[in-house]
Design a protein around this motif. Structure first.
Motif, mmCIF file in Angstrom:
data_model
loop_
_atom_site.group_PDB
_atom_site.id
_atom_site.type_symbol
_atom_site.label_atom_id
_atom_site.label_comp_id
_atom_site.label_asym_id
_atom_site.label_seq_id
_atom_site.Cartn_x
_atom_site.Cartn_y
_atom_site.Cartn_z
ATOM 1 N N GLY A 1 -3.438 -3.796 1.296
ATOM 2 C CA GLY A 1 -2.148 -3.979 1.372
ATOM 3 C C GLY A 1 -1.286 -3.811 2.513
ATOM 4 O O GLY A 1 -1.797 -3.437 3.468
ATOM 5 N N LYS A 2 0.080 -4.004 2.151
ATOM 6 C CA LYS A 2 0.904 -3.947 3.409
ATOM 7 C C LYS A 2 1.695 -2.454 3.432
ATOM 8 O O LYS A 2 1.850 -1.682 2.471
ATOM 9 C CB LYS A 2 2.010 -5.043 3.203
ATOM 10 C CG LYS A 2 1.497 -6.591 3.164
ATOM 11 C CD LYS A 2 0.968 -6.874 4.467
ATOM 12 C CE LYS A 2 0.431 -8.403 4.352
ATOM 13 N NZ LYS A 2 -0.098 -8.810 5.279
ATOM 14 N N ILE A 3 2.331 -2.281 4.532
ATOM 15 C CA ILE A 3 2.893 -1.199 4.812
ATOM 16 C C ILE A 3 4.283 -1.585 5.005
ATOM 17 O O ILE A 3 4.928 -2.346 5.840
ATOM 18 C CB ILE A 3 2.672 -0.123 6.243
ATOM 19 C CG1 ILE A 3 1.208 0.129 5.934
ATOM 20 C CG2 ILE A 3 3.665 0.736 6.639
ATOM 21 C CD1 ILE A 3 0.687 0.706 7.323
ATOM 22 N N VAL A 4 5.318 -0.782 4.251
ATOM 23 C CA VAL A 4 6.515 -1.069 4.348
ATOM 24 C C VAL A 4 7.338 -0.224 4.982
ATOM 25 O O VAL A 4 7.345 1.101 4.579
ATOM 26 C CB VAL A 4 7.348 -1.342 2.938
ATOM 27 C CG1 VAL A 4 8.655 -1.664 3.072
ATOM 28 C CG2 VAL A 4 6.400 -2.536 2.283
ATOM 29 N N LEU A 5 8.339 -0.463 6.022
ATOM 30 C CA LEU A 5 9.238 0.415 6.687
ATOM 31 C C LEU A 5 10.826 0.495 5.879
ATOM 32 O O LEU A 5 11.231 -0.975 5.929
ATOM 33 C CB LEU A 5 9.481 0.354 8.218
ATOM 34 C CG LEU A 5 8.240 0.774 8.969
ATOM 35 C CD1 LEU A 5 8.525 0.277 10.277
ATOM 36 C CD2 LEU A 5 7.842 2.036 8.737
ATOM 37 N N GLU B 1 3.929 7.747 11.675
ATOM 38 C CA GLU B 1 2.980 7.886 10.602
ATOM 39 C C GLU B 1 2.450 6.901 9.963
ATOM 40 O O GLU B 1 1.293 6.466 9.694
ATOM 41 C CB GLU B 1 3.540 8.861 9.515
ATOM 42 C CG GLU B 1 2.373 9.318 8.335
ATOM 43 C CD GLU B 1 2.804 10.144 7.202
ATOM 44 O OE1 GLU B 1 2.401 10.136 6.192
ATOM 45 O OE2 GLU B 1 4.099 10.482 7.420
ATOM 46 N N ALA B 2 3.158 5.765 9.871
ATOM 47 C CA ALA B 2 2.902 4.255 9.207
ATOM 48 C C ALA B 2 1.965 3.616 10.331
ATOM 49 O O ALA B 2 0.991 3.009 9.868
ATOM 50 C CB ALA B 2 4.137 3.448 9.020
ATOM 51 N N HIS B 3 2.233 3.922 11.584
ATOM 52 C CA HIS B 3 1.243 3.111 12.675
ATOM 53 C C HIS B 3 0.018 3.766 12.485
ATOM 54 O O HIS B 3 -1.107 3.041 12.891
ATOM 55 C CB HIS B 3 2.202 3.404 13.948
ATOM 56 C CG HIS B 3 1.531 2.388 15.029
ATOM 57 N ND1 HIS B 3 0.434 2.592 15.706
ATOM 58 C CD2 HIS B 3 1.814 1.118 15.204
ATOM 59 C CE1 HIS B 3 0.239 1.851 16.315
ATOM 60 N NE2 HIS B 3 1.131 0.404 16.078
ATOM 61 N N ARG B 4 0.066 5.048 12.481
ATOM 62 C CA ARG B 4 -1.123 5.840 12.625
ATOM 63 C C ARG B 4 -2.144 5.210 11.201
ATOM 64 O O ARG B 4 -3.302 5.134 11.506
ATOM 65 C CB ARG B 4 -1.225 7.094 12.445
ATOM 66 C CG ARG B 4 -1.085 7.711 13.918
ATOM 67 C CD ARG B 4 -1.000 9.513 13.622
ATOM 68 N NE ARG B 4 0.362 9.590 14.179
ATOM 69 C CZ ARG B 4 1.052 10.689 13.945
ATOM 70 N NH1 ARG B 4 1.080 11.400 13.109
ATOM 71 N NH2 ARG B 4 2.159 10.750 14.499
ATOM 72 N N MET B 5 -1.426 5.128 9.779
ATOM 73 C CA MET B 5 -1.976 4.620 9.108
ATOM 74 C C MET B 5 -2.518 3.163 9.144
ATOM 75 O O MET B 5 -3.854 2.958 8.780
ATOM 76 C CB MET B 5 -1.331 4.631 7.948
ATOM 77 C CG MET B 5 -1.832 4.252 6.106
ATOM 78 S SD MET B 5 -0.843 4.283 5.043
ATOM 79 C CE MET B 5 -1.615 3.717 3.745
ATOM 80 N N LEU B 6 -2.024 2.674 9.874
ATOM 81 C CA LEU B 6 -2.321 1.076 10.116
ATOM 82 C C LEU B 6 -3.449 1.015 10.924
ATOM 83 O O LEU B 6 -4.566 0.275 10.807
ATOM 84 C CB LEU B 6 -1.364 0.334 10.616
ATOM 85 C CG LEU B 6 -1.310 -1.196 11.036
ATOM 86 C CD1 LEU B 6 -1.949 -1.928 9.760
ATOM 87 C CD2 LEU B 6 -0.203 -1.811 11.822
ATOM 88 N N GLU B 7 -3.454 1.942 12.026
ATOM 89 C CA GLU B 7 -4.450 1.891 13.002
ATOM 90 C C GLU B 7 -5.870 2.473 12.430
ATOM 91 O O GLU B 7 -6.731 2.254 12.932
ATOM 92 C CB GLU B 7 -4.021 2.674 14.289
ATOM 93 C CG GLU B 7 -2.982 2.259 15.256
ATOM 94 C CD GLU B 7 -2.913 3.122 16.305
ATOM 95 O OE1 GLU B 7 -2.568 4.478 16.089
ATOM 96 O OE2 GLU B 7 -2.577 2.735 17.369
ATOM 97 N N ASN C 1 0.858 -0.999 0.087
ATOM 98 C CA ASN C 1 -0.143 -0.026 -0.207
ATOM 99 C C ASN C 1 0.951 1.208 0.004
ATOM 100 O O ASN C 1 0.560 2.166 -0.875
ATOM 101 C CB ASN C 1 -1.022 0.055 1.189
ATOM 102 C CG ASN C 1 -1.915 0.971 1.342
ATOM 103 O OD1 ASN C 1 -1.525 2.409 1.253
ATOM 104 N ND2 ASN C 1 -3.224 0.707 1.072
ATOM 105 N N LYS C 2 1.843 1.207 0.853
ATOM 106 C CA LYS C 2 2.679 2.604 1.008
ATOM 107 C C LYS C 2 4.141 2.061 1.677
ATOM 108 O O LYS C 2 4.213 1.251 2.439
ATOM 109 C CB LYS C 2 1.891 3.558 1.995
ATOM 110 C CG LYS C 2 2.654 5.013 1.616
ATOM 111 C CD LYS C 2 1.766 5.896 2.141
ATOM 112 C CE LYS C 2 2.558 7.364 2.209
ATOM 113 N NZ LYS C 2 1.778 8.477 2.629
#
Length: 65
Positions: A59-63, A47-53, A37-38
């Protein structure tokens, strides 16, 4: 995947290794696709954690490190 490693559960670690090997083969054959996803820099993990919550995400979030 961390629990068997942290608790020293050798048999569970071996089972997970087999699953990851199978996934790797399927990915190499083009039979397994990962929907990203992003992608976020590690510094933007909050910010990634906020998007997940926030939910309703496909899709998946990649760090990246």
């Amino acid at each position: 995947m961390l629990t068997p490693m942290m608790k020293g559960l050798t048999e569970a670690q071996e089972d997970q290794a087999k699953i990851l090997q199978q996934c790797g083969r399927l990915f190499d054959q083009g039979k397994l696709k990962i929907n990203v996803n992003k992608t976020f820099a590690l510094d933007d993990a909050m910010e990634a954690h906020r998007m997940l919550e926030g939910g309703s995400m496909i899709g998946k979030i990649v760090l990246t490190i």
